[in-house]
Design an enzyme around this catalytic site. Structure first.
Site, PDB file in Angstrom:
ATOM      1  N   TYR A 141      29.635  33.360 -10.201  1.00 17.21           N
ATOM      2  CA  TYR A 141      29.117  32.310 -11.081  1.00 17.21           C
ATOM      3  C   TYR A 141      29.616  30.938 -10.598  1.00 17.21           C
ATOM      4  CZ  TYR A 141      28.932  29.213 -15.102  1.00 17.21           C
ATOM      5  OH  TYR A 141      28.735  28.123 -15.913  1.00 17.21           O
ATOM      6  N   LYS A 145      27.551  27.643  -8.629  1.00 19.42           N
ATOM      7  CA  LYS A 145      27.589  26.258  -9.136  1.00 19.42           C
ATOM      8  C   LYS A 145      28.155  25.314  -8.065  1.00 19.42           C
ATOM      9  CE  LYS A 145      26.043  26.872 -13.371  1.00 19.42           C
ATOM     10  NZ  LYS A 145      25.016  26.081 -14.058  1.00 19.42           N
ATOM     11  N   ASN A 170      35.776  24.729 -21.689  1.00 18.23           N
ATOM     12  CA  ASN A 170      35.235  25.747 -22.603  1.00 18.23           C
ATOM     13  C   ASN A 170      34.377  25.120 -23.704  1.00 18.23           C
ATOM     14  OD1 ASN A 170      37.449  27.035 -21.124  1.00 18.23           O
ATOM     15  ND2 ASN A 170      36.948  28.777 -22.411  1.00 18.23           N
ATOM     16  N   ASP A 285      40.833  36.138 -15.012  1.00 19.04           N
ATOM     17  CA  ASP A 285      41.194  35.054 -15.941  1.00 19.04           C
ATOM     18  C   ASP A 285      42.407  34.280 -15.423  1.00 19.04           C
ATOM     19  OD1 ASP A 285      39.376  35.056 -18.004  1.00 19.04           O
ATOM     20  OD2 ASP A 285      40.528  36.409 -19.287  1.00 19.04           O
TER      21      ASP A 285
HETATM   22  N1  UDP Z   1      39.433  36.149 -24.698  1.00 20.94           N
HETATM   23  C1  UDP Z   1      40.082  37.127 -25.426  1.00 20.94           C
HETATM   24  N2  UDP Z   1      39.323  38.016 -26.134  1.00 20.94           N
HETATM   25  C2  UDP Z   1      37.962  38.001 -26.160  1.00 20.94           C
HETATM   26  C3  UDP Z   1      37.294  36.965 -25.416  1.00 20.94           C
HETATM   27  C4  UDP Z   1      38.069  36.066 -24.704  1.00 20.94           C
HETATM   28  O1  UDP Z   1      41.317  37.194 -25.439  1.00 20.94           O
HETATM   29  O2  UDP Z   1      37.352  38.853 -26.811  1.00 20.94           O
HETATM   30  C5  UDP Z   1      40.220  35.161 -23.927  1.00 20.94           C
HETATM   31  C6  UDP Z   1      39.908  35.131 -22.444  1.00 20.94           C
HETATM   32  O3  UDP Z   1      40.700  36.064 -21.766  1.00 20.94           O
HETATM   33  C7  UDP Z   1      40.248  33.683 -22.088  1.00 20.94           C
HETATM   34  C8  UDP Z   1      39.939  32.913 -23.375  1.00 20.94           C
HETATM   35  O4  UDP Z   1      39.887  33.881 -24.416  1.00 20.94           O
HETATM   36  O5  UDP Z   1      41.614  33.553 -21.830  1.00 20.94           O
HETATM   37  C9  UDP Z   1      38.600  32.184 -23.321  1.00 20.94           C
HETATM   38  O6  UDP Z   1      37.606  33.119 -22.899  1.00 20.94           O
HETATM   39  P1  UDP Z   1      36.067  32.794 -22.939  1.00 20.94           P
HETATM   40  O7  UDP Z   1      35.352  34.014 -22.470  1.00 20.94           O
HETATM   41  O8  UDP Z   1      35.715  32.241 -24.275  1.00 20.94           O
HETATM   42  O9  UDP Z   1      35.895  31.597 -21.905  1.00 20.94           O
HETATM   43  P2  UDP Z   1      36.303  31.474 -20.341  1.00 20.94           P
HETATM   44  O10 UDP Z   1      37.623  30.765 -20.342  1.00 20.94           O
HETATM   45  O11 UDP Z   1      36.337  32.828 -19.741  1.00 20.94           O
HETATM   46  O12 UDP Z   1      35.203  30.614 -19.794  1.00 20.94           O
END
Ligand code: UDP
Length: 330
Positions: A141, A145, A170, A285
């Site tokens: 992804y 970009k 975010n 992550d």
């Molecule tokens: N996260 C989590 N549980 C979930 C979804 C996300 O703990 O069910 C955590 C994820 O590991 C990250 C943060 O929340 O650290 C933000 O995740 P999201 O998918 O919203 O956005 P990203 O940072 O991946 O673009």
């Protein structure tokens, strides 16, 4: 700038962009293939249903409307899916942008604002992350970009198309007063999942890892209200028109919150218990992502106005009043 084409305008960020443009007196044309977007997210503007990879489809839009600038949100945007299906991401995102830029060249359109992402940085070397920092995406992804950012640079040199590539951190929140908000299937983002748990649609929120090198052990992210994002795009378009200076800009609040802080804030704002369970880390992550947002402030005049409480309160107002989202799932 009078008429703006918003590609992907029926999607989450795109629909908030459309609402912001309409509110500010712009004529808006939406192009969307409705693969993830919602017809009801763009009720009062012309909607062309089709794929931006179809050059004849874009020719029709540019011929039928006198368009001054383009904002392109049309893309696939799930990190996890991109790792499993990289070709889908290259085919949609890169080829979609090739097609859009080629149509802009054919029709003499001079300005594009492009949705980029903090995922272009990969695992950051320092915090907060500045625009000139190393870009080394850890998933397809982010790689698509970044490839498009490169393409924009070369298209500016060759065809004079000016661009602003906006690297979102975010995106979250909603515009409940306009009847729009986040509705993804499947939903993977933290805030909507936490609020689904608050609504009792999920039994709990799974916290992905509690052993990160952060104060409470959970990942830290920089959340920006989708209404602030929309404002930033319009400022970027006006900047291009006024100065003709292309650029890449982070869009973030400059403040980081841990996953646990998000869950706590959601408990306070919703007044619901929201059970949590610690689960394994999610692959890919990074532990901390926080934007340096000085460049957008200095060059575009953009500073976010809505903090975490407003983000969660607006998202809660949307999700609690639209428990089935736009209600258009078959
Ligand atoms: N996260 C989590 N549980 C979930 C979804 C996300 O703990 O069910 C955590 C994820 O590991 C990250 C943060 O929340 O650290 C933000 O995740 P999201 O998918 O919203 O956005 P990203 O940072 O991946 O673009």
């Amino acid at each position: 700038m009078k008429t703006v084409l918003v590609a992907g305008g029926a999607g989450y960020i795109g629909s908030h962009m459309v609402a912001h443009l309409v509110e500010n007196g712009y004529r808006v044309i939406v192009a969307d293939n409705l693969s993830t977007g919602h017809r009801d997210a763009v009720k009062d503007v012309p909607l062309y249903v089709g794929d931006i990879r179809d050059g004849a489809f874009l020719d029709r839009i540019f011929s039928e409307n006198s368009i001054d600038g383009v904002i392109n949100f049309a893309a696939c945007s799930l990190v996890g899916e991109s790792v499993k299906k990289p070709l889908k991401y290259y085919a949609n995102n890169v080829m979609g942008s090739v097609s859009m830029l080629d149509a802009m060249r054919r029709h003499g359109i001079g300005y594009i604002v492009f949705s980029s992402t903090a995922a272009t940085y990969g695992e950051p070397e320092k915090q907060p992350i500045e625009e000139q920092d190393r870009t080394d995406p850890t998933n397809p992804y982010g790689a698509t970009k970044l490839a498009i950012e490169g393409m924009l640079k070369w298209c500016e040199k060759a065809y004079g198309i000016r661009y602003a590539a906006l690297r979102y951190f975010n995106a979250a929140g909603a515009a409940p007063e306009k009847g729009i908000g986040e509705d993804h299937a499947p939903e993977t983002h933290l805030i909507p999942i936490v609020l689904a748990a608050a609504l009792g649609k999920r039994s709990h929120i799974g916290i992905f890892g509690q052993d990160y090198p952060t104060p409470d052990g959970t990942c830290i992210r920089d959340y920006i209200h989708v209404k602030d994002l929309a404002r930033a795009h319009l400022l970027a378009l006006l900047h291009l028109e006024k100065t003709g200076e292309s650029g890449i800009f982070n869009l973030g609040s400059g403040t980081g919150y841990s996953v646990k802080e998000i869950v706590e804030t959601a408990r306070r704002i919703t007044g619901r218990p929201i059970p949590e369970k610690i689960e394994p880390r999610r692959p890919g992550d990074p532990s901390v992502l926080i934007a340096a947002n000085k460049k957008a402030a200095e060059v575009l005049g953009f500073t976010p106005q809505l903090g975490l409480d407003a983000i969660i309160a607006d998202a809660w107002a949307w999700h609690s009043s639209h428990p089935e989202g736009f209600g258009d799932r078959v």
